[in-house]
Motif scaffolding. Structure first.
Motif, short mmCIF file in Angstrom:
data_model
loop_
_atom_site.label_atom_id
_atom_site.label_comp_id
_atom_site.label_asym_id
_atom_site.label_seq_id
_atom_site.Cartn_x
_atom_site.Cartn_y
_atom_site.Cartn_z
N ALA A 228 13.10 76.52 -44.81
CA ALA A 228 12.39 75.91 -43.68
C ALA A 228 13.02 74.57 -43.25
CB ALA A 228 10.92 75.72 -44.02
N PRO A 229 13.41 73.67 -44.18
CA PRO A 229 14.06 72.42 -43.72
C PRO A 229 15.34 72.68 -42.93
CG PRO A 229 13.36 72.23 -46.01
CD PRO A 229 13.19 73.66 -45.63
N THR A 230 16.14 73.64 -43.39
CA THR A 230 17.35 74.02 -42.63
C THR A 230 16.97 74.57 -41.27
OG1 THR A 230 18.51 74.53 -44.69
CG2 THR A 230 19.42 75.44 -42.66
N GLY A 231 15.92 75.38 -41.24
CA GLY A 231 15.44 75.95 -39.98
C GLY A 231 15.02 74.88 -38.99
N GLY A 232 14.42 73.80 -39.49
CA GLY A 232 14.02 72.71 -38.61
C GLY A 232 15.21 72.07 -37.92
N ILE A 233 16.29 71.86 -38.67
CA ILE A 233 17.51 71.28 -38.09
C ILE A 233 18.11 72.24 -37.07
CG2 ILE A 233 19.84 70.50 -38.61
CD1 ILE A 233 18.79 69.63 -41.36
N ILE A 234 18.14 73.53 -37.41
CA ILE A 234 18.69 74.53 -36.48
C ILE A 234 17.87 74.57 -35.20
CG2 ILE A 234 19.15 76.98 -36.15
CD1 ILE A 234 19.66 77.16 -39.17
N ALA A 235 16.55 74.48 -35.33
CA ALA A 235 15.69 74.51 -34.14
C ALA A 235 15.96 73.32 -33.23
CB ALA A 235 14.21 74.52 -34.57
N ILE A 236 16.16 72.14 -33.81
CA ILE A 236 16.46 70.95 -33.00
C ILE A 236 17.80 71.13 -32.28
CG2 ILE A 236 17.02 68.49 -33.12
CD1 ILE A 236 15.03 68.28 -35.44
N LEU A 237 18.82 71.59 -33.00
CA LEU A 237 20.13 71.80 -32.39
C LEU A 237 20.04 72.85 -31.27
CD1 LEU A 237 22.41 71.86 -35.57
CD2 LEU A 237 22.23 70.04 -33.87
N CYS A 238 19.31 73.90 -31.53
CA CYS A 238 19.17 74.98 -30.56
C CYS A 238 18.46 74.48 -29.30
CB CYS A 238 18.40 76.14 -31.18
SG CYS A 238 18.33 77.62 -30.16
N ALA A 239 17.39 73.71 -29.47
CA ALA A 239 16.63 73.20 -28.33
C ALA A 239 17.46 72.25 -27.48
CB ALA A 239 15.36 72.51 -28.82
N ILE A 240 18.15 71.32 -28.13
CA ILE A 240 18.94 70.34 -27.38
C ILE A 240 20.13 71.01 -26.69
CG2 ILE A 240 20.43 68.31 -27.63
CD1 ILE A 240 18.49 67.30 -29.74
N ASN A 241 20.78 71.96 -27.37
CA ASN A 241 21.90 72.67 -26.74
C ASN A 241 21.44 73.50 -25.55
OD1 ASN A 241 23.86 71.67 -28.49
ND2 ASN A 241 23.63 73.35 -29.93
N SER A 242 20.24 74.07 -25.63
CA SER A 242 19.74 74.87 -24.52
C SER A 242 19.47 74.02 -23.29
CB SER A 242 18.48 75.62 -24.93
OG SER A 242 17.40 74.73 -25.15
N LEU A 243 19.10 72.77 -23.50
CA LEU A 243 18.84 71.88 -22.37
C LEU A 243 20.13 71.41 -21.70
CD1 LEU A 243 15.93 69.72 -23.85
CD2 LEU A 243 15.76 71.45 -22.05
N LYS A 244 21.27 71.63 -22.36
CA LYS A 244 22.56 71.22 -21.80
C LYS A 244 23.30 72.38 -21.14
CE LYS A 244 24.24 69.57 -25.60
NZ LYS A 244 25.19 68.89 -26.53
N VAL A 245 22.64 73.51 -20.97
CA VAL A 245 23.31 74.69 -20.43
C VAL A 245 23.89 74.39 -19.05
CG1 VAL A 245 21.18 75.61 -19.40
CG2 VAL A 245 23.06 77.15 -19.94
N PHE A 246 25.12 74.83 -18.84
CA PHE A 246 25.78 74.61 -17.55
C PHE A 246 26.74 75.73 -17.19
CE2 PHE A 246 29.56 72.99 -15.27
CZ PHE A 246 28.96 72.71 -14.05
N ASP A 247 27.69 76.04 -18.10
CA ASP A 247 28.80 76.91 -17.74
C ASP A 247 28.36 78.32 -17.33
OD1 ASP A 247 27.94 77.35 -20.32
OD2 ASP A 247 29.84 76.82 -21.27
N ILE A 248 27.45 78.91 -18.11
CA ILE A 248 26.98 80.26 -17.78
C ILE A 248 26.27 80.27 -16.44
CG2 ILE A 248 25.25 81.99 -18.40
CD1 ILE A 248 27.74 82.43 -19.93
N VAL A 249 25.40 79.28 -16.22
CA VAL A 249 24.64 79.20 -14.96
C VAL A 249 25.59 78.96 -13.79
CG1 VAL A 249 22.83 77.98 -13.71
CG2 VAL A 249 22.61 78.35 -16.17
N LYS A 250 26.52 78.05 -13.95
CA LYS A 250 27.46 77.72 -12.87
C LYS A 250 28.32 78.92 -12.51
CE LYS A 250 29.92 75.32 -10.00
NZ LYS A 250 29.38 75.04 -8.65
N THR A 251 28.79 79.64 -13.52
CA THR A 251 29.68 80.77 -13.28
C THR A 251 28.95 81.95 -12.63
OG1 THR A 251 31.02 80.14 -15.18
CG2 THR A 251 31.31 82.37 -14.35
#
Length: 314
Positions: A228-251
């Protein structure tokens, strides 16, 4: 006697402090290059963006008018900005649970030592991660097009009466981007989950088997609480990376149709560099980027606090 002993203790303390300073100096020396590049390519642009956000400037002229917080006030009444803002969080809400669940499932399956050729499967699932997003986007435009294989298969199986333009329909465009991003980025989080799963001792699995737990029970009642502690870190990374999405949308959609897939990154790009809205507004785009960046930082802090609380309760 006592004095000699105290002097020896003091000398030992001084030696430990000297060794610690030496170790810290070596650490900073090895970090210097990375820190230098960060300050040059991240820190300096951020400071410039703060300055630009206070200007009425296109970025193409030598003249820039200082307007203070006027750009931020204009943002508050900009419907397109809030549309992109909301779409960014819609995208995050849709993709984060999927990426966490699917990547964890894959990692748990591929962590089984009894699985043959599991290294091959890991490579297969990770290949999309290293594939260029623009190439993926261009290929997916044809695959999801009206005459593409997806529509052909769905109509052949009588799951749809007529072909659907997934990327040209405001109802389906954002979910389609989520599915494609899930396929492309899932391998990254699978590796993270694998690292956490491999930290679970084999004795834990053996004890669960001896107690009569099956594979599903072992996962939910034994393994999942441990990672679960590892999962918490992964969830934070996943959430922040999803908010930075650009290339797929732009293309694939460039924020369309009718701004249905417009996210903050494409909104900022359109205002800062694109001529489709007339003269670029670098100052206004900088204000939008900083406002959203501040929001993401607050969300990251909140998620980190939640992770710490959950880790303490486990």
């Amino acid at each position: 006697m006592v004095r000699t002993k105290n002097e020896a203790v003091s000398a030992a303390v001084r030696r430990r402090r000297a060794e610690r300073r030496k170790t810290n100096a070596w650490c900073w020396l090895f970090m210097a290059l990375a820190v230098g590049f960060y300050l040059l390519f991240q820190g300096y642009p951020i400071l410039c963006s703060i300055q630009y956000s206070l200007l009425d400037w296109s970025g193409m002229t030598a003249n820039a008018a200082y307007v203070g917080l006027e750009n931020y006030r204009e943002l508050m009444g900009d419907g397109l900005f809030w549309n992109a803002f909301i779409n960014s969080f819609k995208y995050m809400a849709m993709i984060v649970p999927l990426e966490l669940a699917v990547s964890l499932f894959l990692a748990y399956m591929l962590n089984d030592e009894k699985l043959k050729a599991r290294s091959v499967y890991r490579t297969m699932y990770f290949v999309p991660v290293i594939t260029t997003a623009s190439v993926v986007g261009i290929i997916m435009i044809f695959i999801l097009g009206v005459q593409g294989p997806v529509n052909h298969a769905l109509t052949a199986l009588h799951l749809m009466r007529s072909p659907v333009n997934f990327l040209g329909n405001a109802k389906y465009a954002l979910p389609a981007l989520v599915v494609i991003s899930l396929w492309k980025d899932c391998g990254t989080y699978m590796i993270y989950w694998l690292a956490g799963l491999q930290g679970v001792s084999a004795d834990v699995y053996e004890a669960a088997t001896i107690d009569g737990a099956n594979r599903r029970q072992t996962f939910f009642h034994v393994v999942l609480p441990l990672i679960a502690p590892t999962g918490g870190i992964i969830a934070i990374l996943c959430a922040i990376n999803s908010l930075k999405v650009f290339d797929i949308v732009k293309t694939m959609t460039e924020g369309g149709p009718f701004y249905a897939t417009d996210v903050i990154a494409t909104y900022v790009y359109r205002n800062a560099f694109s001529s489709e809205i007339g003269m670029p507004r670098l100052g206004y785009a900088s204000a939008a980027a900083l406002f959203f960046g501040g929001t993401v930082i607050l969300i990251g802090l909140a998620l980190n606090a939640v992770k710490d609380r959950l880790a303490k309760s486990v």
